[in-house]
Scaffold this motif. Structure first.
Motif, PDB file in Angstrom:
ATOM      1  N   TYR A   1       1.029  -1.253  -0.264  1.00  0.00           N
ATOM      2  CA  TYR A   1      -0.212  -0.158   0.267  1.00  0.00           C
ATOM      3  C   TYR A   1       0.954   1.361  -0.036  1.00  0.00           C
ATOM      4  CZ  TYR A   1       0.960   0.746   5.031  1.00  0.00           C
ATOM      5  OH  TYR A   1       1.331   1.422   6.189  1.00  0.00           O
ATOM      6  N   SER A   2       0.824   2.481  -0.583  1.00  0.00           N
ATOM      7  CA  SER A   2       0.985   3.447  -0.616  1.00  0.00           C
ATOM      8  C   SER A   2      -0.561   4.573   0.084  1.00  0.00           C
ATOM      9  CB  SER A   2       1.090   4.059  -1.859  1.00  0.00           C
ATOM     10  OG  SER A   2       2.536   2.386  -2.185  1.00  0.00           O
ATOM     11  N   VAL A   3      -0.188   5.643   0.631  1.00  0.00           N
ATOM     12  CA  VAL A   3      -0.597   6.658   0.476  1.00  0.00           C
ATOM     13  C   VAL A   3      -0.158   8.266   0.229  1.00  0.00           C
ATOM     14  CG1 VAL A   3      -0.988   8.608   2.939  1.00  0.00           C
ATOM     15  CG2 VAL A   3      -0.476   6.202   3.571  1.00  0.00           C
ATOM     16  N   TYR A   4      -1.512   8.532  -0.307  1.00  0.00           N
ATOM     17  CA  TYR A   4      -1.590   9.774  -1.522  1.00  0.00           C
ATOM     18  C   TYR A   4      -1.959  11.132  -0.421  1.00  0.00           C
ATOM     19  CZ  TYR A   4       0.419   7.319  -5.476  1.00  0.00           C
ATOM     20  OH  TYR A   4       1.117   5.901  -6.225  1.00  0.00           O
ATOM     21  N   TYR A   5      -1.929  12.728  -0.872  1.00  0.00           N
ATOM     22  CA  TYR A   5      -1.301  13.666  -0.305  1.00  0.00           C
ATOM     23  C   TYR A   5      -1.779  15.002  -1.257  1.00  0.00           C
ATOM     24  CZ  TYR A   5      -0.751  18.338   1.292  1.00  0.00           C
ATOM     25  OH  TYR A   5      -0.913  19.846   1.645  1.00  0.00           O
ATOM     26  N   SER A   6      -2.777  15.781  -1.092  1.00  0.00           N
ATOM     27  CA  SER A   6      -3.265  16.637  -1.866  1.00  0.00           C
ATOM     28  C   SER A   6      -3.080  17.918  -0.842  1.00  0.00           C
ATOM     29  CB  SER A   6      -4.453  16.875  -3.187  1.00  0.00           C
ATOM     30  OG  SER A   6      -4.539  17.486  -3.425  1.00  0.00           O
ATOM     31  N   GLU A   7      -2.778  19.022  -1.689  1.00  0.00           N
ATOM     32  CA  GLU A   7      -2.898  19.902   0.053  1.00  0.00           C
ATOM     33  C   GLU A   7      -4.766  20.237  -0.545  1.00  0.00           C
ATOM     34  OE1 GLU A   7      -1.803  24.205   0.277  1.00  0.00           O
ATOM     35  OE2 GLU A   7      -0.513  22.864  -0.730  1.00  0.00           O
ATOM     36  N   THR A   8      -5.494  20.519  -1.874  1.00  0.00           N
ATOM     37  CA  THR A   8      -6.683  20.745  -1.801  1.00  0.00           C
ATOM     38  C   THR A   8      -7.277  19.545  -2.746  1.00  0.00           C
ATOM     39  OG1 THR A   8      -6.132  21.465  -3.629  1.00  0.00           O
ATOM     40  CG2 THR A   8      -6.139  22.661  -1.201  1.00  0.00           C
ATOM     41  N   GLY A   9      -9.107  19.278  -2.569  1.00  0.00           N
ATOM     42  CA  GLY A   9      -8.464  17.842  -3.799  1.00  0.00           C
ATOM     43  C   GLY A   9      -8.764  16.629  -3.095  1.00  0.00           C
ATOM     44  N   ASN A  10      -8.640  15.609  -4.523  1.00  0.00           N
ATOM     45  CA  ASN A  10      -8.485  14.305  -4.228  1.00  0.00           C
ATOM     46  C   ASN A  10      -7.290  14.012  -4.424  1.00  0.00           C
ATOM     47  OD1 ASN A  10     -11.165  13.950  -3.313  1.00  0.00           O
ATOM     48  ND2 ASN A  10     -11.661  12.982  -5.592  1.00  0.00           N
ATOM     49  N   PRO A  11      -7.123  13.300  -3.694  1.00  0.00           N
ATOM     50  CA  PRO A  11      -5.333  13.362  -3.621  1.00  0.00           C
ATOM     51  C   PRO A  11      -4.750  11.213  -4.766  1.00  0.00           C
ATOM     52  CG  PRO A  11      -5.572  12.833  -1.528  1.00  0.00           C
ATOM     53  CD  PRO A  11      -7.244  12.966  -2.017  1.00  0.00           C
ATOM     54  N   VAL A  12      -6.417  11.292  -4.694  1.00  0.00           N
ATOM     55  CA  VAL A  12      -5.997   9.779  -6.527  1.00  0.00           C
ATOM     56  C   VAL A  12      -7.474  10.090  -6.732  1.00  0.00           C
ATOM     57  CG1 VAL A  12      -6.312   7.249  -6.536  1.00  0.00           C
ATOM     58  CG2 VAL A  12      -5.020   8.110  -5.242  1.00  0.00           C
ATOM     59  N   GLY A  13      -7.680  10.316  -8.734  1.00  0.00           N
ATOM     60  CA  GLY A  13      -9.378  11.193  -8.721  1.00  0.00           C
ATOM     61  C   GLY A  13      -9.858   9.321  -9.644  1.00  0.00           C
ATOM     62  N   PRO A  14     -10.740   9.478 -10.653  1.00  0.00           N
ATOM     63  CA  PRO A  14     -11.288   8.077 -10.305  1.00  0.00           C
ATOM     64  C   PRO A  14     -10.538   7.186 -11.742  1.00  0.00           C
ATOM     65  CG  PRO A  14     -12.471  10.028 -11.319  1.00  0.00           C
ATOM     66  CD  PRO A  14     -11.537  10.583 -10.626  1.00  0.00           C
ATOM     67  N   LYS A  15      -9.644   7.917 -12.736  1.00  0.00           N
ATOM     68  CA  LYS A  15      -9.080   7.340 -13.441  1.00  0.00           C
ATOM     69  C   LYS A  15      -7.564   7.191 -13.690  1.00  0.00           C
ATOM     70  CE  LYS A  15     -12.068   9.670 -16.925  1.00  0.00           C
ATOM     71  NZ  LYS A  15     -12.148  10.258 -17.756  1.00  0.00           N
ATOM     72  N   GLY A  16      -7.032   7.269 -11.957  1.00  0.00           N
ATOM     73  CA  GLY A  16      -5.678   6.422 -11.503  1.00  0.00           C
ATOM     74  C   GLY A  16      -4.992   8.090 -11.381  1.00  0.00           C
ATOM     75  N   GLU A  17      -5.191   9.048 -11.402  1.00  0.00           N
ATOM     76  CA  GLU A  17      -4.506  10.164 -11.292  1.00  0.00           C
ATOM     77  C   GLU A  17      -4.408  10.680  -9.386  1.00  0.00           C
ATOM     78  OE1 GLU A  17      -8.006  10.712 -11.958  1.00  0.00           O
ATOM     79  OE2 GLU A  17      -8.385  11.053 -13.856  1.00  0.00           O
ATOM     80  N   THR A  18      -2.804  10.411  -9.673  1.00  0.00           N
ATOM     81  CA  THR A  18      -2.636  10.494  -8.421  1.00  0.00           C
ATOM     82  C   THR A  18      -1.647  11.722  -8.138  1.00  0.00           C
ATOM     83  OG1 THR A  18      -0.513  10.514  -8.636  1.00  0.00           O
ATOM     84  CG2 THR A  18      -1.774   8.788  -8.158  1.00  0.00           C
ATOM     85  N   GLY A  19      -2.135  12.604  -6.345  1.00  0.00           N
ATOM     86  CA  GLY A  19      -1.003  14.105  -5.738  1.00  0.00           C
ATOM     87  C   GLY A  19      -0.127  13.541  -5.636  1.00  0.00           C
TER      88      GLY A  19
END
Length: 93
Positions: free
Chosen positions: A7-25
């Protein structure tokens, strides 16, 4: 889960850290190991945030698992994501 996984942890200052199409922060933690889990078992994943914002845990399926049409794909692997976690106050370490 019949085998170990990661597992991993993703971060975003605002919004989603992971989008529905696999976009990541920003990737803030990677290569956490999830041990083999017994049927109907569970485990608790933890991460200590270092800054305010939004976080999501991402668990990766076994590389041999076929990617389905509804799967989120990150790093060319099928993944499951947690709900977005809002951290408003954390101690800087």
């Amino acid at each position: 889960m019949g085998i170990t996984s990661t597992y991993s942890v993703y971060y975003s200052e605002t919004g989603n850290p992971v989008g529905p199409k696999g976009e990541t922060g920003e990737l803030v933690f990677s290569k956490g190991e999830i041990p083999k889990i017994k049927a109907k078992g569970s485990i608790k994943l933890t991460y200590t945030p270092k800054k305010q914002g939004f976080y999501m845990f991402v668990t990766f399926q076994h590389p041999d698992k076929p990617i389905g049409s509804g799967d989120i794909v990150i790093e060319k692997k099928a993944a499951a994501v947690s709900n977005k976690i809002n951290v408003n106050n954390c101690s800087k370490q």
